[in-house]
Each structure stands twice: as C-alpha cells, then as structure tokens.
Scaffold this motif. Structure first.
Motif, PDB file in Angstrom:
ATOM      1  N   SER A 195      -1.226  29.110  47.167  1.00  0.00           N
ATOM      2  CA  SER A 195      -0.302  28.174  47.812  1.00  0.00           C
ATOM      3  C   SER A 195       0.808  28.903  48.571  1.00  0.00           C
ATOM      4  CB  SER A 195       0.238  27.138  46.835  1.00  0.00           C
ATOM      5  OG  SER A 195       0.983  27.748  45.849  1.00  0.00           O
ATOM      6  N   LEU A 196       1.153  30.113  48.143  1.00  0.00           N
ATOM      7  CA  LEU A 196       2.145  30.862  48.922  1.00  0.00           C
ATOM      8  C   LEU A 196       1.534  31.318  50.254  1.00  0.00           C
ATOM      9  CD1 LEU A 196       3.906  32.917  46.108  1.00  0.00           C
ATOM     10  CD2 LEU A 196       4.880  31.030  47.438  1.00  0.00           C
ATOM     11  N   THR A 322      11.096  26.192  46.219  1.00  0.00           N
ATOM     12  CA  THR A 322      11.023  24.740  46.353  1.00  0.00           C
ATOM     13  C   THR A 322       9.580  24.293  46.565  1.00  0.00           C
ATOM     14  OG1 THR A 322      13.142  24.942  47.395  1.00  0.00           O
ATOM     15  CG2 THR A 322      12.079  22.803  47.558  1.00  0.00           C
ATOM     16  N   GLY A 323       9.167  23.318  45.766  1.00  0.00           N
ATOM     17  CA  GLY A 323       7.835  22.758  45.956  1.00  0.00           C
ATOM     18  C   GLY A 323       6.746  23.449  45.169  1.00  0.00           C
ATOM     19  N   ILE A 324       7.076  24.592  44.543  1.00  0.00           N
ATOM     20  CA  ILE A 324       6.039  25.239  43.722  1.00  0.00           C
ATOM     21  C   ILE A 324       6.389  25.013  42.267  1.00  0.00           C
ATOM     22  CG2 ILE A 324       5.100  27.457  43.008  1.00  0.00           C
ATOM     23  CD1 ILE A 324       4.660  28.103  45.733  1.00  0.00           C
ATOM     24  N   ASP A 325       5.398  24.561  41.535  1.00  0.00           N
ATOM     25  CA  ASP A 325       5.660  24.117  40.199  1.00  0.00           C
ATOM     26  C   ASP A 325       4.911  24.998  39.223  1.00  0.00           C
ATOM     27  OD1 ASP A 325       7.091  22.342  38.797  1.00  0.00           O
ATOM     28  OD2 ASP A 325       5.696  20.662  39.017  1.00  0.00           O
ATOM     29  N   ARG A 348      -6.790  18.663  41.891  1.00  0.00           N
ATOM     30  CA  ARG A 348      -5.366  18.320  41.930  1.00  0.00           C
ATOM     31  C   ARG A 348      -4.487  19.567  41.968  1.00  0.00           C
ATOM     32  NH1 ARG A 348      -2.423  15.508  37.804  1.00  0.00           N
ATOM     33  NH2 ARG A 348      -3.876  16.302  36.251  1.00  0.00           N
ATOM     34  N   GLY A 349      -5.131  20.744  41.876  1.00  0.00           N
ATOM     35  CA  GLY A 349      -4.348  21.969  41.853  1.00  0.00           C
ATOM     36  C   GLY A 349      -3.553  22.104  40.561  1.00  0.00           C
ATOM     37  N   TYR A 367       0.487  25.404  35.845  1.00  0.00           N
ATOM     38  CA  TYR A 367       0.677  25.464  37.285  1.00  0.00           C
ATOM     39  C   TYR A 367       0.361  24.096  37.856  1.00  0.00           C
ATOM     40  CZ  TYR A 367       0.771  27.008  42.033  1.00  0.00           C
ATOM     41  OH  TYR A 367       1.138  27.142  43.336  1.00  0.00           O
ATOM     42  N   GLY A 368       1.181  23.640  38.791  1.00  0.00           N
ATOM     43  CA  GLY A 368       0.866  22.398  39.505  1.00  0.00           C
ATOM     44  C   GLY A 368       1.431  21.165  38.829  1.00  0.00           C
TER      45      GLY A 368
END
Ligand SMILES: Cc1cc2nc3c(=O)[nH]c(=O)nc-3n(C[C@H](O)[C@H](O)[C@H](O)COP(=O)(O)OP(=O)(O)OC[C@H]3O[C@@H](n4cnc5c(N)ncnc54)[C@H](O)[C@@H]3O)c2cc1C
Ligand code: HEM
Ligand code: SF4
Ligand code: SF4
Ligand code: FES
Lengths: 812, 106
Positions: A195-196, A322-325, A348-349, A367-368
């Motif tokens: 995702s990065l 921000t936005g990465i969980d 769903r990641g 993660y996610g």
C-alpha cells in the motif's frame, strides 16, 4: 531553603517527570533544566506530522518558555551539559554555566545511529530526531528532488512518507526483506509495502549500503552489489542508541543504557534517570508510553513519597501514516511453544494474527483492520485466559458495534467532521486537535478535555483508536496496575484485599491505612470505598451518605431539571388495583407531570420535587409499596413473563420464581446495577439472556444464564449451568450475586467482570464447588439481614436524613 | 454590615455535605467541608445548571451530580480543564451560626 533539583535533557521523559512532580509536590524543589536544544519542550513524536506538513512546530510545543517562567523553573536552553561533579554535586555545561544540585535527574534520550560508511558526514546526510533535522529536510525538499531513506522501520517510513508529501521522489532502502520487522511479520509487512508503493514510495529491499557518494554534498548512494542511485538528501533511520555518554564519563554504571532500579535511581543515590537513556531490568524503551510510566514513578520518589515502583512495560505500536492501519504488540512471531490464530482476507486487505501460549495472548499483529488492537492488548496485559472465547477471538470484540456513534467502527476511515461521541457531540477532528494542541497522551486526558467517551463510554474504543493513531501507540498504563483514581496508587483489587485482611470498616480507615493522597478522596473513590467496606463488613460498616451519588443519597433519580423520579417496586412485574390506585392518587395529589411504564416492568413517576419525596413515599408505603432502587448500584428489577399459569407454551411458573428472586435479593448493594429476568420457556419473552442473571425455564428444569447486558454494549449471557429445582435457582442466584459483590470492581457490570475473570472462574466457584456455593449464598443472606430495610419508609416516617429533603432556610 | 442573614448552624449541614437556602431568585447551596469550613455558591453548575448542592464534596471542591464537573467551593470556579464560574456568596460564622450575604462576591 528548598532543595535543588537539576534536570539534564529537556525532552519528553524528563519534563514529564517534572510535571508529575509539580503535581504532587509543587513546593519541594528549586528546579533547573538544561537542554541541548534551543527550544522549550516539544512533542517529539509529532515531528512526523510536522514533516508531512500536517502540523507546525508551534502546534507541537508541550511546554513553551513562558511555562517554565510561570512555574519558576530556570531553563538553560541550548546548553549542553559536559560534565557532572558528583562529589561536589555540580553540573557544568559546555559554556561554563554551573549549577549545584541535591538531586539530579538524567533524561538525555538517545542518539540516532549513523552507519559509519564512507560519506556519512557529507552535507545532506541527516538523521530524524529533532526539530533541526526536520528543518533541514523541509529545506532540502524545496530545493532538491531525490531523497533516500535508509531504514524501513517505523521512523524511516514516517520520514519517507513526509518527504513524499513534500513533493520529493523517495526511495526507502531496507537491509532485510520485511518492512518494520520489529513490528510486522512477513505477511503484514508485505501488505504494508504494497500500500505504500501504491501511494508512490519506492523500495529497495535486501540492500546493504556501502557508501554515500558526493563531494561537497551528497549525490547518491552505492550498495554492496554495485548499484548506485541518485540522492540529494539521505535520511539515516536505522535505529537509536541510548545516550549515556555523559553518564559513563562521570562513572555511573551503564550497560546498554544508564542502569536504574525499580525506583528509577542510578547507582548514585542522588541521581535518578528516566527515558530512552535508561536500562531497566535489562530492557531499554523507545516509545513514550513506558517512559511516562517511568516519569511518574520517578516523580513519586523525588517527592519522597517512596511508594511507587516501575516494573517494566509492554508496549504496542501503530504507524502514524494517515490512512494506513496497522497494529502490533508483544511477541507476534511465536515459537515451538506457542500457537497462532490467523485470519486473512486479501480482498478486504485485512490480516490478523494472534499468538497464544497456554491460552493467553503473547502478541498480536494486524493490518487493515485494527479495531480490536486495543482489546487484544488489554487481554495480553491482563494475561486473560481466552479459552472460553477462543472461537470468537478473531471475530473481534463487539464493543465497537455499540450504539451511539452511527455504526462507525474504524476511526481511520472517519472524516474529521464525523461524530465520535454521540452523547457529547464530539467529532473526530475535535479530538485530534485537542490531542495535538493540548499535548494529551491518555484516554483520561482526552476525556477531561473534550468530554468524548466521558458519559456512556460506548465510544471509548473509537477514542482509543484515534489516540493511538495520532500518537502512534497505546498510552494507557497497564490496567492491572491502574490505580483506582488520582487519590491513590493502589488498584481496586489491592484496596479490596486490604479492606478484608486489615478489617477496615470505614472509608476513613481505608484512607488512613492505605495512605490516601487526598484528604477525603474524590467523587470517584468515595462511593467505591463506601461500597467496598459495606460489602465486606455488612454487620459493622456504616453507610456514609455523603459518599453516595445523589441518587443513592436521595433514594430517587435526579433528572436534568433537578427534580426526581420515583419508581416503586412491583415484585416480578406484578401489581394490583390497590397499588395502581395509590399511584394514581399520588399523581393527583402531587401534580406529578409524567407517568411512564419502564422497561423493567414497573411505573416511573417523573418530575417530583425533592421536598415532596418523603410525603410521596409515605403514601406509596401505605399501599404496601417499597423502594424499587431504580436509582442504585443495586438489585433493580426481576422481569418475568407470564409463564405456565397463562401461557400455552409455559413450562414452569416463571412469574412466581421472579417474585421470589426479587424478594430474596431486593435491597442488596452491588458494584453496579444488577438485573434479573425469568422466562417460562425458550421463547424467552422476558429477555433473560441479556440480564445479569437470567433464568430460562425448560421442561426438565432451569437454565441459568449470567453476564448479559442490553444497552450500549449488547452482550448475550453465558450459560452457567442447568439445574433441576427452584431451590437451586435461588441458591445459585445468591452465590453468583455474592461472588460478583465480593470480586468485581466498583462500577463494573457483570458482563465486563466475567470477561475479565473468565466464565470458568465463575463456574468453578458457583457451580462446581457445592460447599463454596453454599458459603457464598450464606454470606449473601447474612448481608441481606442489614440491607433489606426500605429506605423510603425510614425517611417517610422515621425522620431519617430529614436534612436531605428540607431547605436550610427560605429567604424572601 | 447590615445585610448578613442568619441561615442556620454549622451542625445543620452534614460534614462533606450541603444544604439549600432558597431565595426569591433561585437556590443557594451552603457547603461544609471536612474541617468545618462553610462556603456558599449559587446552586447552578456553570455547565448546564446542575444543582451543585446535590454533589459529592471533597477537599474544597464539589463534583456536580449531572456530568461530574468539579467546582471550587471557594470562588465557584470550575476546575480545569473545564471552564466556567458560578456565583459565590460571602459567609461568616459566629458561635456556630452561619451568616450569609446575598451580595454575590463574584
Ligand atoms: C520522528 C519521531 C517519531 C516518533 N514517533 C513515536 C511514536 O509514534 N510513538 C512513540 O511512542 N514514540 C515515538 N518516538 C519516540 C519518542 O519520541 C521518544 O521515545 C521520546 O521522545 C524519548 O524521550 P526522552 O526524554 O527519553 O528523550 P528526548 O525526548 O530525546 O529528550 C532528550 C533531550 O535531552 C537533550 N540532551 C541530551 N544530552 C544532553 C546534555 N548532555 N545536556 C543537555 N541536554 C541534553 C536532547 O537534546 C534532547 O532534547 C518518535 C521519535 C521520533 C524522533
Ligand atoms: C450505560 C448506561 C445506562 C445509563 C446511563 C442508564 C440510565 C438510566 C436512567 C437514568 C434510568 C432511570 C430513569 C429514571 O427513572 O429517572 C434508567 C432506567 C432504566 N434503564 Fe437504563 N441506563 C443505562 C443502560 C441501560 C441498559 C443497558 C438497559 C437494558 C437493557 C437499561 C434499561 C433500563 C430500564 C429497564 C430502566 C427502568 C428502570 C426500572 O424500572 O427500574 N438501561 N436508565
Ligand atoms: S417465554 Fe415462553 S412461557 Fe413465557 S410468555 Fe414467552 S412463550 Fe410464554
Ligand atoms: S433513559 Fe437511558 S437511553 Fe434514555 S436518555 Fe436517559 S440514559 Fe439515555
Ligand atoms: S450541569 Fe454540572 S456538570 Fe453538567
């Protein structure tokens, strides 16, 4: 003359210790602070958002220079201490400034590790540690294009993300093959990398840096395999080393850090140390939460209270991108002695892994979807045995499915204007702003500043997530060591134990025996202590009215306009023409504005003036009615269905059983409210499976259910066991209530109590061991001897607490 | 001064408790601390007008029964981080009798 305290290191841990000290002993020391950096104290962990352009330096100041002046603290900013003369107790800075001390506190933090490759000292090569570094990076990003970040850990990725947002082309170079390998396993690390990359970061994995090239400024980076890439800025983020140079040079015992004992004292008794420079029980820490726990303990000893101990911390991490969980805590890799439970949903990641040993959580990585991170972390710190709910572990705790926040469960996906706390109308943006501008670190801080999760508490999980993702970790102290309130360092269990073992029969006795820190406690501990002494010593302890919440003191519920509501008991939900007439008469006589049937199968009279209460009660008493305790942390109602007397499905006489249960249990004080229900068959019309103690009648006997809860957090009961006779229904109910009364923390309902101690524990005491069950039931009966006195009758006709209901004087 | 009004004795108020003096324009809470200090505040929390006299008294503060704000008995100021102030009234004690002045101090 006051003693002198000198702090070396004007950073997060040292200044937290000073703030804690000012809180508990403001007048004890003359305080002087040396800081190598030319600023007040700032929130280092928010340097990442500053770099990302989301905040400014002003936003992240924790204590500005005015604060030092206001608190009478001398600040030597921009002065690095070069030596300490321990014999003469003097501190000397590089510019010659000298200060004497009686106590010295070292909090020198750590130094970023710089890989000693050729070119590491070129201009344009920088670490990521302080405001200076961030200034250099921001400056470079305006003039240059290519950035290389060496190190794919937490810091490296936050730096890379920030530089990318500043418009640079960023490559992250990592020695291993998993990003953040100290926090992530291979699967989650891979998801993070993907995702990065989608956001525009480039990665070079398994790359070992050989040299940094360039002449008067960095031009590129060369790797062992010969590859060269262009770079105008190189950020080294390969780790930190405790900064113990000063301590070592003056002969303090150091290993990997400055060695301290459980009171944060170094080998020199005049010198304390906290923060990243410290080694405690062989561990060093690089996150704020444990450092703050150290600071608290240290302050306690500097204040010469001498009771707190630091016993080490478990930490959890989140990445502040921000936005990465993502979330991780503890040992999430495991070994031969552990088992993994893994849930992966590539679509769903989402990925979750929990590592168990002997049915206790050792670690978790997710993660996610990190909604349950806080829950796993809590179970881990509490060492809760999860065997009772292993199957449900991966599905997560339902607590974020609670009502009151529009069904939002993941804070990361919420926009700033979405409401988090439905009770107090607090939005996500309000909370984030308060955390960053007011320097908040704990759930309690956020509660008192924003009021979010301060009322019903259903949004606590969301607030915790916002806190963790804003600050990058979990900041609450380990719950098993969490003090009851600010008036004491002892947790609930220790207090309960002391009350029993030391035979403490009054609030005063507890406070004296346990060295309460405030003269007469606060609105949080006094009601708890009052309950604990009464529950432990029913025959001896005297109720303290002034330590009761108003509802329990006035024996009615206060309403928002200051009037009260009155709910008389209707045994098992049964009533009679006589009772109904008496109620109707009261309504007429006292102009009661509203009459409502409650969900507890009885009638609530609203809007009664406080001074009318005794007269209202007298009339209700005359018709045989008593207090329904609808206002108390006590037995509330026993809801029943019509049962076999009338219902064609009924298997047993559920109504009579309900009446009997209410007769035996009314008047009992509990840690929190307690509700029961009896249904005549499994159709369960009385909703017995969301009650604290629910009975479901079946043809062959009675199912006993415990720990249910409606409302904010719906929790269906656990089946305790099945019994055959009505007598057993009563005996088990008494034993269960008594176990709850003796063990739960004040204001803990049966549902969280059972989740904390485990259903097996309850079964062991109430079901499996008959002698113990009988003993518990006997103790319940004994305590009821003193509790079953109608508080209304006492006040209506015996003049008890008359002052409560009359005004002192009427003027004009 | 002539505007001191006798409202009762210290013993009329429970230790760590409060009583209400009702006046033509609203109630005044009269509080007693553990060391028998007496304070008088308008019986309205600066937050949403909760009746402070019904709260739990501890130290020199009272906790509002509605949403748990803490209010300083001496002066009526809300304890940080909450902000607000409720009017306070001068009180004097003579021979165990409590005298109240209705000229609000602030
Ligand atoms: C970019 C970044 C992001 C981070 N993100 C997180 C996060 O999300 N979550 C988290 O929990 N932690 C995070 N951390 C870690 C956290 O900031 C540190 O753990 C914490 O600041 C350490 O506190 P400390 O007081 O021990 O050291 P510091 O805050 O570093 O303070 C030490 C101070 O002492 C000064 N000093 C050193 N030697 C001397 C001397 N001889 N004389 C005078 N002064 C001296 C230093 O200049 C420094 O100002 C992050 C750190 C960085 C750099
Ligand atoms: C967690 C927060 C809760 C709060 C703060 C709360 C608050 C209250 C209050 C203030 C009253 C009294 C109304 C009055 O007479 O003045 C009340 C009554 C009642 N509540 Fe709740 N409640 C909570 C949760 C629940 C839950 C979970 C249920 C049920 C599943 C529930 C069911 C009832 C019932 C049935 C009554 C009527 C009481 C009676 O007959 O004695 N409440 N509640
Ligand atoms: S629970 Fe069963 S017995 Fe009771 S009313 Fe419903 S159907 Fe009838
Ligand atoms: S009665 Fe219960 S649900 Fe209704 S407003 Fe009050 S606390 Fe909320
Ligand atoms: S009215 Fe007092 S705290 Fe809300």
């Amino acid at each position: 003359m006051k003693e002198k305290l000198v702090l070396i290191g004007n950073g997060m841990a040292g200044m937290r210790a000073i703030e804690e000290l000012l809180d508990i002993a403001p007048e004890m020391y003359d305080i002087t602070v040396f800081g190598a950096e030319p600023y007040g104290n700032y929130n280092r962990i928010l340097l990442s958002p500053v770099l990302a352009g989301e905040k400014t330096i002003d936003d992240i100041m924790l204590n500005d220079e005015q604060w030092y002046a206001d608190n009478g603290i001398a600040l030597h900013k921009g002065k690095k201490v070069s030596t300490v003369d321990r014999r003469n107790r003097k501190v000397v800075a590089e510019d010659g400034t000298t200060e004497e001390y009686d106590r010295l506190l070292l909090a020198t933090g750590s130094n970023p590790f710089i890989i000693p490759v050729p070119g590491h000292d070129l201009p344009g090569v920088i670490s990521f540690r302080d405001i200076y570094d961030v200034d250099v990076m921001l400056e470079s990003s305006k003039k240059h294009k290519h950035a290389v970040v060496i190190g794919g850990g937490l810091l490296g990725l936050e730096a890379a993300n920030g530089l990318m947002l500043q418009g640079m082309h960023v490559t992250v170079v990592h020695l291993g093959d998993t990003l953040m390998e100290r926090q992530m396993d291979a699967v989650s690390g891979g998801m993070l990398k993907k995702s990065l990359e989608e956001r525009g970061l480039n990665f070079l994995m398994n790359a070992s840096t050989e040299a940094i090239i360039g002449e008067d400024r960095v031009k590129g980076v060369r790797f062992k395999d010969g590859l060269e890439i262009a770079a105008d800025l190189v950020v080294m983020a390969v780790g930190i080393r405790p900064n113990m140079a000063l301590a070592e040079s003056v002969g303090l015992h150091c290993e990997r850090g400055v060695v301290v004992n459980d009171t944060m004292q170094t080998y020199d008794p005049k010198i304390y140390a906290v923060g990243e420079c410290v080694q405690h029980r062989g561990e060093t820490y690089g996150l704020v939460a444990p450092l703050f726990e150290q600071a608290k303990v240290c302050a306690n000893h500097l204040a010469k209270m001498g009771i707190a101990r630091y016993e080490g911390s478990v930490t959890s991490t989140k990445l502040k991108v921000t936005g990465i969980d993502l979330f991780s805590a503890g040992d999430f890799i495991g070994d031969d002695t552990t088992e993994d439970i893994v849930m992966q949903d590539a679509g769903r990641g989402v990925y979750k892994k929990v590592v168990l040993k002997d049915n206790k959580i050792q670690g978790a990585v997710m993660y996610g979807d990190t909604v349950d991170g806080a829950w796993y972390f809590q179970l881990m710190r509490d060492a809760t045995d999860v065997s009772d709910f292993r199957t449900a572990l991966m599905l997560g705790q339902a607590h974020l499915g609670d009502s009151g926040h529009g069904g939002n469960t993941a804070a990361a996906n919420m926009s700033d204007d979405m409401e988090v706390c439905g009770c107090n109308g607090v939005c996500k943006g309000d909370i984030v702003t308060a955390i960053t501008t007011k320097g908040l670190f704990t759930l309690d801080d956020v509660r008192s500043h924003t009021k979010a999760s301060n009322s019903c508490g259903s949004c606590t999980g969301l607030v915790e997530q916002i806190l963790a993702s804003t600050l990058g970790g979990d900041y609450s102290a380990a719950p098993h060591s969490k003090p009851m309130c600010k008036c004491t360092d002892y947790p609930h269990d220790d207090v309960r134990k002391a009350i029993k073992e030391r035979h403490l029969i009054s609030i005063r006795a507890v406070m004296d025996s346990m060295q309460w820190k405030t003269v007469d406690g606060c609105a949080s501990c006094r009601p708890a202590l009052n309950y604990y002494v009464m529950a432990t010593w029913p025959a001896e302890a005297k109720d303290d009215a002034q330590s009761r919440f108003i509802n329990e003191r006035a024996h009615a519920n206060i309403q928002k306009d200051g009037t009260y509501s009155v709910v008389p008991r209707m045994w098992g939900g049964l009533t009679s023409p006589k009772e109904l007439r008496a109620i109707a008469d009261v309504v007429d006589k006292f102009d009661v504005p509203e009459l409502k049937v409650t969900g507890g199968q009885r009638i609530d009279l609203f809007g009664i003036k406080k001074e009318d209460l005794p007269a209202v009660w007298a009339d209700l008493n005359a018709a045989g009615m008593v207090s329904g305790h609808a206002y108390g942390k006590s037995l509330r109602t026993v809801k029943t269905c019509v049962g076999k007397t009338w219902c064609r499905f009924g298997t047993q006489d559920s109504t009579s059983i309900g009446v009997e249960l209410e007769r035996l249990s009314w008047g009992s004080w509990m840690p929190h409210k307690f509700k029961m229900a009896v249904s005549g068959c499994p159709r369960n019309c009385a909703e017995a499976t969301i009650k604290d103690y629910g009975v479901v009648c079946v043809d062959s006997g009675y199912e006993l259910h415990v720990g249910g809860n409606g409302g904010i957090t719906v929790r269906v009961t656990d089946l305790l066991c099945k019994v055959e006779t009505e007598e057993e229904v009563y005996e088990y109910s008494k034993a269960f209530m008594q176990l709850y009364r003796e063990e739960a923390h004040y204001l803990e309902r049966t549902a969280p109590w059972i989740e904390r101690v485990g259903l097996s524990h309850i079964k062991q005491y109430v079901e499996e061991d008959a002698d113990n069950r009988k003993a518990l039931a006997a103790r319940f009966d004994e305590s009821q001897k003193y509790a079953q006195i109608d508080p209304w009758a006492e006040r209506a006709s015996e003049g008890v607490a008359e002052h409560e209901f009359t005004s002192l004087k009427q003027i004009g | 001064m002539s505007d001191w009004i006798e409202v009762g004795t210290i013993d009329d108020i429970p230790v760590l408790g409060a009583r209400v003096v009702s006046t033509a324009d609203g109630n005044i809470g009269v509080f007693r601390t553990a060391d028998d200090e007496i304070f008088a505040l308008r019986d309205e929390c600066p937050h949403q007008k909760g009746p402070l006299s019904q709260g739990i008294v501890h130290g020199n503060q009272v906790t509002c029964p509605l949403h748990n704000w803490n209010i300083e008995l001496d002066g009526g100021e809300a304890v940080a981080p909450d902000e607000g102030c409720t009017a306070s009234y001068p009180v004097k004690i003579e021979d165990g009798k409590i005298f109240l002045s209705l000229v609000a101090a602030g």
